[in-house]
Design a protein around this motif. Structure first.
Motif, short mmCIF file in Angstrom:
data_model
loop_
_atom_site.label_atom_id
_atom_site.label_comp_id
_atom_site.label_asym_id
_atom_site.label_seq_id
_atom_site.Cartn_x
_atom_site.Cartn_y
_atom_site.Cartn_z
N PHE A 24 0.79 -1.23 0.00
CA PHE A 24 0.00 0.00 0.00
C PHE A 24 0.82 1.28 0.00
CE2 PHE A 24 -2.92 -3.22 1.63
CZ PHE A 24 -3.98 -3.03 0.77
N GLY A 25 2.15 1.18 0.09
CA GLY A 25 3.00 2.36 -0.01
C GLY A 25 2.57 3.49 0.91
N PRO A 26 2.25 4.66 0.32
CA PRO A 26 1.95 5.83 1.15
C PRO A 26 0.66 5.72 1.97
CG PRO A 26 1.60 6.31 -1.19
CD PRO A 26 2.22 4.95 -1.11
N THR A 27 -0.20 4.78 1.65
CA THR A 27 -1.43 4.62 2.43
C THR A 27 -1.35 3.41 3.38
OG1 THR A 27 -2.52 3.33 0.69
CG2 THR A 27 -2.85 5.73 0.66
N ALA A 28 -0.14 2.89 3.58
CA ALA A 28 0.03 1.75 4.49
C ALA A 28 -0.31 2.15 5.91
CB ALA A 28 1.49 1.26 4.42
N TRP A 29 -0.81 1.18 6.65
CA TRP A 29 -1.06 1.41 8.07
C TRP A 29 0.27 1.46 8.80
CZ3 TRP A 29 -5.45 -2.62 9.39
CH2 TRP A 29 -6.64 -2.19 8.80
N GLY A 101 -24.37 -15.51 5.96
CA GLY A 101 -25.66 -14.90 6.23
C GLY A 101 -25.64 -13.39 6.35
N ARG A 102 -24.50 -12.78 6.13
CA ARG A 102 -24.38 -11.33 6.27
C ARG A 102 -24.02 -10.68 4.94
NH1 ARG A 102 -20.90 -10.12 11.68
NH2 ARG A 102 -22.20 -11.21 13.17
N THR A 103 -24.22 -9.40 4.88
CA THR A 103 -23.75 -8.59 3.76
C THR A 103 -22.31 -8.19 4.06
OG1 THR A 103 -25.95 -7.75 3.34
CG2 THR A 103 -24.11 -6.42 2.52
N VAL A 104 -21.45 -8.23 3.03
CA VAL A 104 -20.05 -7.86 3.19
C VAL A 104 -19.76 -6.68 2.25
CG1 VAL A 104 -17.65 -8.63 3.03
CG2 VAL A 104 -19.44 -10.25 3.73
N LEU A 105 -19.13 -5.66 2.80
CA LEU A 105 -18.74 -4.49 2.02
C LEU A 105 -17.23 -4.34 2.01
CD1 LEU A 105 -21.28 -1.85 3.40
CD2 LEU A 105 -21.47 -3.17 1.28
N LEU A 106 -16.72 -3.81 0.90
CA LEU A 106 -15.31 -3.47 0.82
C LEU A 106 -15.16 -2.33 -0.16
CD1 LEU A 106 -14.15 -4.62 -2.10
CD2 LEU A 106 -14.15 -6.78 -0.89
N GLU A 107 -14.00 -1.69 -0.11
CA GLU A 107 -13.69 -0.67 -1.10
C GLU A 107 -12.34 -0.99 -1.70
OE1 GLU A 107 -11.53 3.04 1.06
OE2 GLU A 107 -13.69 2.91 1.33
N VAL A 108 -12.18 -0.61 -2.94
CA VAL A 108 -10.96 -0.91 -3.68
C VAL A 108 -10.69 0.23 -4.65
CG1 VAL A 108 -12.26 -2.28 -5.38
CG2 VAL A 108 -9.80 -2.67 -5.12
N ALA A 109 -9.42 0.51 -4.89
CA ALA A 109 -9.07 1.55 -5.84
C ALA A 109 -9.56 1.15 -7.23
CB ALA A 109 -7.56 1.75 -5.86
N ALA A 110 -10.18 2.09 -7.93
CA ALA A 110 -10.78 1.82 -9.25
C ALA A 110 -9.76 1.24 -10.24
CB ALA A 110 -11.42 3.08 -9.80
N GLY A 111 -8.51 1.61 -10.10
CA GLY A 111 -7.49 1.12 -11.01
C GLY A 111 -6.93 -0.24 -10.67
N TYR A 134 -8.85 8.38 -3.12
CA TYR A 134 -7.46 8.02 -2.83
C TYR A 134 -6.49 9.13 -3.25
CZ TYR A 134 -9.03 3.25 -1.93
OH TYR A 134 -9.66 2.15 -1.40
N PRO A 135 -5.28 9.13 -2.67
CA PRO A 135 -4.27 10.11 -3.07
C PRO A 135 -4.09 10.09 -4.59
CG PRO A 135 -3.48 8.87 -1.18
CD PRO A 135 -4.76 8.21 -1.64
N GLY A 136 -3.97 11.24 -5.16
CA GLY A 136 -3.86 11.35 -6.61
C GLY A 136 -5.21 11.43 -7.29
N GLY A 137 -6.29 11.39 -6.51
CA GLY A 137 -7.62 11.56 -7.07
C GLY A 137 -8.30 10.31 -7.59
N GLU A 138 -7.72 9.14 -7.33
CA GLU A 138 -8.35 7.90 -7.81
C GLU A 138 -9.63 7.60 -7.03
OE1 GLU A 138 -7.01 3.42 -9.13
OE2 GLU A 138 -5.77 4.47 -7.67
N ASP A 139 -10.62 7.11 -7.77
CA ASP A 139 -11.88 6.74 -7.14
C ASP A 139 -11.75 5.47 -6.31
OD1 ASP A 139 -12.99 8.81 -8.58
OD2 ASP A 139 -14.18 7.53 -9.92
N ALA A 140 -12.58 5.38 -5.27
CA ALA A 140 -12.75 4.13 -4.52
C ALA A 140 -14.05 3.49 -5.01
CB ALA A 140 -12.85 4.41 -3.03
N VAL A 141 -13.97 2.22 -5.35
CA VAL A 141 -15.14 1.45 -5.77
C VAL A 141 -15.66 0.72 -4.54
CG1 VAL A 141 -15.99 -0.42 -7.24
CG2 VAL A 141 -14.23 1.16 -8.09
N ILE A 142 -16.93 0.92 -4.21
CA ILE A 142 -17.55 0.22 -3.08
C ILE A 142 -18.25 -1.00 -3.65
CG2 ILE A 142 -19.11 0.40 -1.11
CD1 ILE A 142 -16.74 2.48 -1.23
N MET A 143 -17.93 -2.16 -3.09
CA MET A 143 -18.50 -3.42 -3.57
C MET A 143 -19.22 -4.14 -2.45
SD MET A 143 -15.40 -4.73 -6.08
CE MET A 143 -16.45 -5.72 -7.16
#
Length: 149
Positions: A24-29, A101-111, A134-143
């Motif tokens: 994750f580089g600059p966005t690493a925990w 039995g549950r709904t699962v959500l995640l987000e991922v960089a569009a690229g 995200y840094p640089g203006g990339e979209d987050a895709v919610i799935m």
């Protein structure tokens, strides 16, 4: 040899921090953020590790009480030299078994097409986007994933 998927332990902390930085580089925990994750490990906070003698991947889940019905995949990563070897799929399989039995959500960089493809292969579908998240203006895709009855 397929790695063993197991719960993370405190001894995994340096490997998790290092893997997160690589993935994750600059966005690493930070190490502090990972320590916070370990302090909150419980029935509702799970870190699963793919281990082949060393940590080769992980997934972090937020599993609130069943009444809330929604689980979040907070983080998933696989070592670059182990990508496309099934490690990510193993992690997602075990994670989704925990979410029955549950709904699962995640987000991922569009690229991040390979990750989006992995998630889609498990039945995740895009439900929205966070524009410029995200840094640089990339979209987050919610799935979202919902186990079929």
């Amino acid at each position: 040899m397929r790695p063993v998927i197991r719960a993370a332990v405190a001894d995994d902390l340096p490997a998790l921090v290092a893997l997160d930085e690589v993935c994750f580089g600059p966005t690493a925990w930070s190490e502090v953020a990972w320590l916070d994750e370990f302090e909150r490990l419980s029935e509702d906070r799970v870190v699963l590790v793919a281990d082949d003698g060393v940590v080769v991947g992980y997934v972090v889940l937020l599993l609130p009480p069943v009444a809330l019905d929604v689980v979040e995949v907070l983080r998933i990563a696989v070592a670059p030299d182990r990508r496309r070897t099934g490690v990510g799929g193993q992690l997602m399989t075990v994670a989704l078994q925990r979410c029955a039995g549950r709904t699962v959500l995640l987000e991922v960089a569009a690229g991040n097409e390979s990750a989006i493809g992995l998630y889609a292969g498990f039945g995740f579908a895009e439900i929205s986007r966070r524009r410029g998240y995200y840094p640089g203006g990339e979209d987050a895709v919610i799935m979202r994933w919902r186990e079929e009855a």
